[in-house]
Design a protein around this motif. Structure first.
Motif, PDB file in Angstrom:
ATOM      1  N   LEU A   1       0.854  -1.178   0.000  1.00  0.00           N
ATOM      2  CA  LEU A   1       0.000   0.000   0.000  1.00  0.00           C
ATOM      3  C   LEU A   1       0.898   1.239   0.000  1.00  0.00           C
ATOM      4  O   LEU A   1       1.705   1.445   0.901  1.00  0.00           O
ATOM      5  N   ARG A   2       0.775   2.068  -1.027  1.00  0.00           N
ATOM      6  CA  ARG A   2       1.698   3.190  -1.207  1.00  0.00           C
ATOM      7  C   ARG A   2       1.644   4.169  -0.039  1.00  0.00           C
ATOM      8  O   ARG A   2       2.672   4.736   0.360  1.00  0.00           O
ATOM      9  N   LYS A   3       0.474   4.395   0.543  1.00  0.00           N
ATOM     10  CA  LYS A   3       0.342   5.400   1.589  1.00  0.00           C
ATOM     11  C   LYS A   3       1.072   5.008   2.865  1.00  0.00           C
ATOM     12  O   LYS A   3       1.706   5.834   3.513  1.00  0.00           O
ATOM     13  N   THR A   4       0.993   3.734   3.240  1.00  0.00           N
ATOM     14  CA  THR A   4       1.510   3.304   4.538  1.00  0.00           C
ATOM     15  C   THR A   4       2.709   2.373   4.451  1.00  0.00           C
ATOM     16  O   THR A   4       3.403   2.158   5.449  1.00  0.00           O
ATOM     17  N   GLY A   5       2.936   1.796   3.271  1.00  0.00           N
ATOM     18  CA  GLY A   5       4.020   0.828   3.148  1.00  0.00           C
ATOM     19  C   GLY A   5       3.667  -0.540   3.693  1.00  0.00           C
ATOM     20  O   GLY A   5       4.548  -1.403   3.838  1.00  0.00           O
ATOM     21  N   GLU A   6       2.402  -0.779   3.978  1.00  0.00           N
ATOM     22  CA  GLU A   6       1.954  -2.068   4.531  1.00  0.00           C
ATOM     23  C   GLU A   6       1.842  -3.100   3.420  1.00  0.00           C
ATOM     24  O   GLU A   6       1.393  -2.793   2.312  1.00  0.00           O
ATOM     25  N   TYR A   7       2.237  -4.340   3.742  1.00  0.00           N
ATOM     26  CA  TYR A   7       2.235  -5.415   2.749  1.00  0.00           C
ATOM     27  C   TYR A   7       0.892  -6.159   2.753  1.00  0.00           C
ATOM     28  O   TYR A   7       0.307  -6.419   3.804  1.00  0.00           O
ATOM     29  N   PHE A   8       0.452  -6.512   1.533  1.00  0.00           N
ATOM     30  CA  PHE A   8      -0.771  -7.288   1.357  1.00  0.00           C
ATOM     31  C   PHE A   8      -0.528  -8.347   0.286  1.00  0.00           C
ATOM     32  O   PHE A   8       0.524  -8.362  -0.374  1.00  0.00           O
ATOM     33  N   ALA A   9      -1.512  -9.206   0.107  1.00  0.00           N
ATOM     34  CA  ALA A   9      -1.501 -10.183  -0.984  1.00  0.00           C
ATOM     35  C   ALA A   9      -2.552  -9.759  -2.003  1.00  0.00           C
ATOM     36  O   ALA A   9      -3.704  -9.512  -1.640  1.00  0.00           O
ATOM     37  N   LEU A  10      -2.148  -9.662  -3.249  1.00  0.00           N
ATOM     38  CA  LEU A  10      -3.062  -9.251  -4.317  1.00  0.00           C
ATOM     39  C   LEU A  10      -3.415 -10.476  -5.149  1.00  0.00           C
ATOM     40  O   LEU A  10      -2.567 -11.027  -5.858  1.00  0.00           O
ATOM     41  N   LYS A  11      -4.639 -10.889  -5.060  1.00  0.00           N
ATOM     42  CA  LYS A  11      -5.115 -12.060  -5.804  1.00  0.00           C
ATOM     43  C   LYS A  11      -5.783 -11.579  -7.087  1.00  0.00           C
ATOM     44  O   LYS A  11      -6.766 -10.840  -7.046  1.00  0.00           O
ATOM     45  N   ILE A  12      -5.238 -11.997  -8.228  1.00  0.00           N
ATOM     46  CA  ILE A  12      -5.739 -11.560  -9.533  1.00  0.00           C
ATOM     47  C   ILE A  12      -6.447 -12.739 -10.185  1.00  0.00           C
ATOM     48  O   ILE A  12      -5.815 -13.733 -10.569  1.00  0.00           O
ATOM     49  N   ILE A  13      -7.758 -12.646 -10.294  1.00  0.00           N
ATOM     50  CA  ILE A  13      -8.581 -13.732 -10.857  1.00  0.00           C
ATOM     51  C   ILE A  13      -8.840 -13.439 -12.325  1.00  0.00           C
ATOM     52  O   ILE A  13      -9.354 -12.368 -12.680  1.00  0.00           O
ATOM     53  N   ASP A  14      -8.477 -14.382 -13.190  1.00  0.00           N
ATOM     54  CA  ASP A  14      -8.705 -14.251 -14.629  1.00  0.00           C
ATOM     55  C   ASP A  14     -10.111 -14.757 -14.940  1.00  0.00           C
ATOM     56  O   ASP A  14     -10.392 -15.955 -14.831  1.00  0.00           O
ATOM     57  N   LYS A  15     -10.993 -13.876 -15.325  1.00  0.00           N
ATOM     58  CA  LYS A  15     -12.383 -14.260 -15.581  1.00  0.00           C
ATOM     59  C   LYS A  15     -12.523 -15.170 -16.793  1.00  0.00           C
ATOM     60  O   LYS A  15     -13.470 -15.962 -16.867  1.00  0.00           O
ATOM     61  N   ASP A  16     -11.589 -15.045 -17.769  1.00  0.00           N
ATOM     62  CA  ASP A  16     -11.669 -15.915 -18.947  1.00  0.00           C
ATOM     63  C   ASP A  16     -11.410 -17.373 -18.587  1.00  0.00           C
ATOM     64  O   ASP A  16     -11.902 -18.281 -19.250  1.00  0.00           O
TER      65      ASP A  16
END
Length: 661
Positions: free
Chosen positions: A387-402
């Protein structure tokens, strides 16, 4: 004007009561040239009569089990337009009876009898509104009894006591702690007497009187309600304290009839029934009361065993002595490999590399900066993001709809459930970004690995550690089940290890791809083979308690290092047959050091009968968890430390983070 408009002219707006039936009036109203115009009042009368005659009304009927006067039945509105043939009606009644407390019909409902006169019903048109009908199998004769009657309470039980709260002043058991347990009840009557199991907990037994009423529904005495309860030693149970204090958990139930000394001596068939039922409750082979009691017909049927008993000085019966003979320990089963879910997924062609998005959409990139790939699945890829504002780490799950065409409803259900849940033992969803071809989910980053790796490294855990992890899991399940959400894929791979602010490690439940809110019984076969419940495989309809079955399998593994249901040839069909049988063992020497309380909890979570299986709240209320676990217990902190060391080492070697995809 009235003569000019002698009838109901289409050009003139009709009065309100006539508006809905103009075609009917046009066919029945006389010509304006031959008859005078009716008054507005006459119009109302002409409209209402035909409307009532032509209305098709559903018949509300109640269907009970033939011969079962304790089953209150199921209600069904029978519409002749819906059930155009009698077989479709019988199929619907069969479906409604499944999962209820009535005695099962082997071939489903094949015959209906009117409880008013016992006449067989042959068509849906013969059903009458508000009446009760008895459901029977093919060739089964009608059994006359008082069907669908509300259970008659004992004289000493007030009508309002069934709703008395736990600490009601009118209950003599105020302050008694009711721990969840499975008890075995011998039904008084003709021999061999029926033996049943009943689940007792603080919700169905807030007082001793209500507990007796609860037992009545399962024991089904010929004389009516259960009024008296005795232990196998002949001591009468007077209150909940006596009920909880009985170590054997075996009782004899009576109604108004008197008891005799002979009632406490079992015949061979009753003894065998108790042998199997008490074993399934998790106690060591037999309760203490059965170890010393006499079994009348054993001498008649087991002559060689009697000779053996004469040579020995012990007091236990020969059948017990032969069953307790030491056998060579079986080979230790192996843990299954890490598996994906068994839900069938359609094959999808991977898009060309040029179509894979190398960068985030502007809306997402404005807030988050993507990092390395930390997970990959059939439908999605997981990246680490900041997260750019705080520098906190997350997991980004990208689901391909196709890639998930045909499974859109499962993705939508997963996201909808993740939006609703907020619990310290459940992976958290922070944000979502929906685009035509991708769905971006910003989720909690869990770096500790999963429980499967911990089991592989440690082989097994002591009881304190196992109790701590079971509490974490069942706390999450209790939260979900209160909201009627079933997970359907509970397994060690989906239990992640996280570090909280104080440095302690806690288990978190992830992967809600098969989760669903329950409004009716589910029938979809899904899950992971080792942890799937028997009712899923049987396709008879299942609910929330499939998660408890899977949690029971995990607890079994934590205590001994291998699952309770295995296939020696590693054949999936054979494994499913073993699960459907519901039979498992606590093999020696692997289970010798495990306490009876832990065994009892495992067996209560692995009951094939859903009505006898513990709920998540029952598991949390079990004394084994309270004895082994405390939030500030030093042993719990040691467990967190050991888990952290294991997972940190695993992270150094594998450098990955598990997130369901």
């Amino acid at each position: 004007m009235e003569e000019a408009n002698g009838g109901v002219s289409p050009s003139v707006a009709p009065q309100k009561p006539v508006a809905h039936v103009r075609p009917m009036l046009a066919a029945s109203t006389p010509s304006p040239t031959t008859s005078p115009s009716p008054s507005p009042k006459q119009h109302v009368l002409q409209v209402q009569r035909p409307a009532l005659v032509h209305t098709v009304r559903a018949k509300k009927c109640r269907f009970v089990r033939n011969g079962d006067r304790f089953f209150r039945g199921v209600h069904l509105a029978v519409n002749l337009e819906r059930f155009r043939n009698f077989d479709s009606l019988l199929a619907e009644v069969t479906r409604l009876l499944q999962g209820t407390e009535c005695m099962p019909l082997p071939s489903g409902v094949r015959t209906l009898y009117s409880t008013k006169n016992g006449i067989r019903v042959t068509s849906a048109e013969d059903l009458k509104d508000g009446e009760i009908y008895a459901c029977a199998s093919a060739g089964e004769l009608y059994k006359k009894t008082q069907y669908g009657q509300v259970m008659r309470k004992p004289r000493h039980l007030s009508p309002h006591l069934s709703k008395v709260p736990e600490h009601s002043p009118c209950s003599s058991d105020t302050g008694t702690s009711v721990r969840p347990r499975l008890i075995v009840i011998v039904r008084s009557g003709n021999r061999p007497r029926r033996v049943v199991r009943v689940l007792i907990n603080k919700r169905n037994s807030p007082s001793f009187e209500v507990a007796l009423n609860h037992m009545t529904e399962y024991v089904k005495l010929d004389t009516g309600a259960v009024r008296k309860l005795f232990t196998l030693e002949g001591k009468q149970v007077q209150n909940l304290e006596d009920l909880m204090a009985c170590q054997s958990g075996v009782f004899i139930a009576y109604g108004t009839e008197r008891h005799s000394r002979d009632d406490f001596e079992l015949d061979l068939e009753e003894y065998k029934s108790l042998q199997s039922l008490t074993k399934s409750t998790g106690r060591r082979v037999f309760p203490p009361a059965l170890m010393t009691m006499s079994v009348k017909p054993i001498r008649k049927f087991c002559g060689s065993a009697e000779q053996l008993s004469r040579k020995s000085k012990g007091s236990c019966s020969p059948l017990l002595r032969t069953s307790l003979m030491k056998k060579p320990p079986p080979p230790k089963p192996k843990m299954p490999r890490k598996t994906k879910t068994t839900a069938k997924k359609p094959p999808v062609a991977s898009p060309p590399p040029s179509e894979e998005p190398d960068s985030l959409p502007e809306t997402v990139a404005r807030e988050y900066e993507a990092g390395r790939i930390i997970g990959d699945g059939n439908f999605a890829v997981v990246k680490e993001c900041v997260l750019r504002k705080t520098g906190e780490y997350f997991a980004l799950k990208i689901i391909d709809k196709d890639k998930c065409k045909g499974k859109e409803h499962m993705i939508a259900s997963e996201v909808a459930i993740l939006r609703r849940v907020r619990h310290p033992n459940i992976v958290h969803l922070y944000a979502e970004f929906d685009f035509p071809r991708q769905l971006y989910l910003v989720m909690e980053l869990v770096k500790g690995g999963d429980l499967f790796d911990a089991i592989a490294a440690a082989n097994k855990f002591n009881e304190r550690d196992a109790a701590t992890m079971t509490r974490h899991l069942c706390s999450a399940l209790s939260y979900l089940h209160q909201r009627r959400i079933v997970h359907r894929d509970i397994k060690p791979e989906n239990l992640l290890v996280d570090v909280d602010e104080s440095g302690c490690r806690i288990l978190k439940l992830g992967d809600f791809g098969l989760a669903q809110e329950i409004t009716e019984p589910l029938y979809m076969v899904c899950g992971t083979p080792t942890y799937v419940a028997p009712e899923i495989l049987a396709e008879t309809g299942y609910g929330l308690k499939v998660d408890i079955w899977a949690a029971g399998v995990i607890l079994y593994i934590l205590l001994c290092g291998f699952p309770p249901f295995v296939s020696a040839s590693n054949d999936q069909e054979e494994l499913f047959d073993v699960i459907l049988s519901g039979i498992f063992e606590f093999p020696s020497p692997y289970w010798d050091p495990i306490s009876d309380s832990a065994r009892e909890l495992v067996a209560s979570m692995l009951q094939p009968d859903q009505s006898l299986r513990f709920s998540a709240e029952d598991v949390l209320d079990h004394p084994w968890l309270s004895e082994c676990y405390s939030s500030d217990d030093e042993a719990s902190l040691q467990l967190y430390h050991r888990l952290g060391v294991r997972f940190e080492l695993s992270q150094e070697t594998r450098s990955d983070t598990h997130l369901s995809s």
